[in-house]
Design a protein around this motif. Structure first.
Motif, mmCIF file in Angstrom:
data_model
loop_
_atom_site.group_PDB
_atom_site.id
_atom_site.type_symbol
_atom_site.label_atom_id
_atom_site.label_comp_id
_atom_site.label_asym_id
_atom_site.label_seq_id
_atom_site.Cartn_x
_atom_site.Cartn_y
_atom_site.Cartn_z
ATOM 1 N N LYS A 161 7.616 -23.602 -31.679
ATOM 2 C CA LYS A 161 8.711 -23.154 -30.824
ATOM 3 C C LYS A 161 8.299 -22.005 -29.910
ATOM 4 O O LYS A 161 8.718 -21.937 -28.752
ATOM 5 C CB LYS A 161 9.898 -22.727 -31.701
ATOM 6 C CG LYS A 161 11.151 -22.413 -30.911
ATOM 7 C CD LYS A 161 12.318 -22.109 -31.840
ATOM 8 C CE LYS A 161 13.584 -21.805 -31.037
ATOM 9 N NZ LYS A 161 14.750 -21.512 -31.919
ATOM 10 N N ASN A 162 7.456 -21.100 -30.411
ATOM 11 C CA ASN A 162 7.072 -19.934 -29.603
ATOM 12 C C ASN A 162 6.136 -20.293 -28.459
ATOM 13 O O ASN A 162 5.876 -19.473 -27.574
ATOM 14 C CB ASN A 162 6.424 -18.860 -30.489
ATOM 15 C CG ASN A 162 5.066 -19.286 -31.009
ATOM 16 O OD1 ASN A 162 4.846 -20.441 -31.346
ATOM 17 N ND2 ASN A 162 4.146 -18.340 -31.096
ATOM 18 N N LYS B 246 11.166 -21.732 -22.200
ATOM 19 C CA LYS B 246 12.546 -21.400 -22.516
ATOM 20 C C LYS B 246 13.454 -22.599 -22.264
ATOM 21 O O LYS B 246 13.240 -23.370 -21.341
ATOM 22 C CB LYS B 246 13.016 -20.207 -21.671
ATOM 23 C CG LYS B 246 12.433 -18.877 -22.103
ATOM 24 C CD LYS B 246 13.058 -17.737 -21.304
ATOM 25 C CE LYS B 246 12.547 -16.389 -21.808
ATOM 26 N NZ LYS B 246 13.168 -15.271 -21.059
ATOM 27 N N LYS B 247 14.484 -22.741 -23.089
ATOM 28 C CA LYS B 247 15.482 -23.811 -22.962
ATOM 29 C C LYS B 247 14.825 -25.195 -22.978
ATOM 30 O O LYS B 247 15.238 -26.122 -22.294
ATOM 31 C CB LYS B 247 16.303 -23.616 -21.688
ATOM 32 C CG LYS B 247 17.036 -22.281 -21.676
ATOM 33 C CD LYS B 247 17.773 -22.037 -20.402
ATOM 34 C CE LYS B 247 18.394 -20.645 -20.406
ATOM 35 N NZ LYS B 247 19.023 -20.297 -19.129
ATOM 36 N N TYR B 248 13.769 -25.314 -23.767
ATOM 37 C CA TYR B 248 13.024 -26.574 -23.832
ATOM 38 C C TYR B 248 13.912 -27.732 -24.269
ATOM 39 O O TYR B 248 13.813 -28.836 -23.735
ATOM 40 C CB TYR B 248 11.838 -26.413 -24.799
ATOM 41 C CG TYR B 248 11.122 -27.709 -25.081
ATOM 42 C CD1 TYR B 248 10.259 -28.259 -24.143
ATOM 43 C CD2 TYR B 248 11.326 -28.402 -26.285
ATOM 44 C CE1 TYR B 248 9.608 -29.459 -24.389
ATOM 45 C CE2 TYR B 248 10.684 -29.596 -26.534
ATOM 46 C CZ TYR B 248 9.824 -30.120 -25.585
ATOM 47 O OH TYR B 248 9.196 -31.311 -25.833
ATOM 48 N N SER C 140 3.602 -14.679 -15.556
ATOM 49 C CA SER C 140 4.863 -15.205 -16.092
ATOM 50 C C SER C 140 5.826 -15.561 -14.961
ATOM 51 O O SER C 140 5.845 -14.905 -13.920
ATOM 52 C CB SER C 140 5.523 -14.178 -17.011
ATOM 53 O OG SER C 140 6.817 -14.602 -17.408
ATOM 54 N N ALA D 240 9.006 -15.427 -15.529
ATOM 55 C CA ALA D 240 10.230 -14.707 -15.870
ATOM 56 C C ALA D 240 10.572 -13.686 -14.786
ATOM 57 O O ALA D 240 9.725 -13.318 -13.962
ATOM 58 C CB ALA D 240 10.071 -13.999 -17.219
#
Length: 418
Positions: free
Chosen positions: A131-132, A136-138, A260, A262
């Motif tokens: 998961k890590n 995001k929001k996979y 990134s 982000a």
């Protein structure tokens, strides 16, 4: 965006008049660079759409620009197609959900469409990853893309892609694409960008803090766990150099910039933590925040040497590779040997190459030669004749050849049914 932007100066002379539809930058939360407008010919119509404000949609967990602008795109292009005749629609974006509108416009207005695959749309790559290591929001994006990609591909008239592997995956997934025109077209070198950067040089910032007592090596681009193999190979070879040839290796510092996607200040480092774990933290800095496009060029020009790391996926290509080469700085690239970037750099004699899978000794020898070249300020002897097929103009010709093939097929179909 850069695919279209660097092609715009050449479409007209190749027989195509173009108009652009894009989201108004008021609704976009990425780093903006107003200088990009200087590279766009002034006579090209640009239609801007609205989008839902992320300020409000983020409260519902919806940040995707494609989803926020989807209905506005449909409305805007509907109006354009109602009042004007167009031969083709070309989607060149990584906001892939927008591409699903191609089938709608083709059915409503009879206009064929082409999709440019700059990255995989629906991919199984992260399905078995922890998961890590997933985006995001996979959970949501995986299911959305799995639903929308077939909608778009069912009626698409052609595919362009930076990677032959992306095309082959789509052909296996959608058998009818084997009868459609496709082209592998990497991102082209656009030397006009360097002219713009030079003209505005004094007003541009650089994306890292220089180490005055070191040679500064720079990589600009995303990080991620799929690049861990390249990072590991680079720094295991560097660690060997610190031990065996400290007089050379200790003179260098690596800067990884814009790793990134982000928002500013919210990026998670994916490169520095590994180098810290193996005792090399004093030689590495990672800046996760993205920087402007022309700040990127100035940052590359200011560096003593350049590094490009690639994904462990053979299909991955680095969109800025041609810009790195145009700066004419010593270059080190670490890629899957089956990536399109590896033969590109090799054919042009543009830099030193380490292949994923090389042993540490081989990587160390290559790294040593590269660092010596940087230290001695020896510039690469690039084969510019071999580089010519990778220029924006040459690759725009490839696009236009595909467009012409599709339009001619449509006209032939109409003739056959009169």
């Amino acid at each position: 965006m850069h695919r279209i932007r660097t092609s715009l100066p050449y479409y007209k002379e190749l027989g195509w008049a173009v108009e652009i539809v894009t989201v108004d930058d008021r609704y976009v939360d990425i780093v903006k660079d107003p200088l990009l407008m200087e590279s766009i010919p002034k006579n090209i119509p640009i239609h801007k759409t609205k989008a839902l404000s992320k300020k409000w949609t983020s409260k519902l967990g919806l940040g995707s620009l494609a989803l926020r602008s989807f209905l506005y795109y449909r409305y805007k292009v509907n109006r354009i197609l109602t009042h004007n005749k167009f031969d083709l629609i070309y989607f060149s974006t990584t906001e892939f959900p927008i591409c699903a509108l191609g089938a709608y416009w083709k059915k409503k207005y009879g206009v064929p469409y082409v999709i440019d695959m700059q990255d995989p749309w629906h991919t199984e790559y992260y399905k078995d990853k922890p998961k890590n290591q997933r985006p995001k929001k996979y959970w949501f994006s995986y299911r959305l893309h799995k639903y929308l990609e077939p909608k778009a591909m069912q009626h698409v008239d052609g595919i362009t892609s930076v990677s032959e592997s992306y095309i082959e995956t789509l052909k296996q997934r959608y058998i009818h694409l084997n009868n459609k025109p496709t082209r592998k077209i990497i991102f082209g070198a656009f030397d006009f960008d360097l002219e713009i950067a030079q003209k505005n040089y004094d007003n541009l910032k650089i994306g890292y803090s220089e180490k005055a007592d070191k040679f500064n090596l720079v990589y600009i681009g995303r990080g991620g766990y799929d690049m861990r193999d390249a990072v590991k190979l680079l720094f295991e070879a560097f660690k060997k150099g610190i031990k065996e040839n400290p007089e050379l290796f200790k003179k260098f510092h690596f800067h990884f910039v814009g790793t990134s996607y982000a928002s500013l200040g919210n990026g998670v480092q994916t490169i520095y933590p590994y180098t810290k774990s193996i005792g090399l933290s004093e030689y590495v800095t990672e800046h996760t925040d993205r920087i402007g496009f022309y700040e990127t060029i100035k940052t590359l020009q200011k560096a003593d040497g350049l590094v490009i790391i690639g994904s462990n996926q053979a299909a991955y290509t680095a969109s800025k590779a041609s810009t790195y080469i145009l700066t004419q700085k010593p270059l080190l690239a670490i890629f899957n040997k089956n990536s399109s970037v590896y033969p590109f750099i090799d054919d042009c004699n543009a830099g030193h190459l380490i292949a994923l899978g090389d042993d540490i000794k081989k990587a160390y020898n290559c790294l040593s030669k590269y660092l010596s070249q940087v230290k001695d300020k020896i510039m690469p002897i690039t084969n510019w004749q071999a580089f010519e097929p990778y220029t924006a103009k040459s690759l725009t010709i490839e696009q236009v050849n595909l467009f012409n093939e599709i339009v001619n097929q449509k006209n032939q179909f109409i003739l056959n049914h009169i």
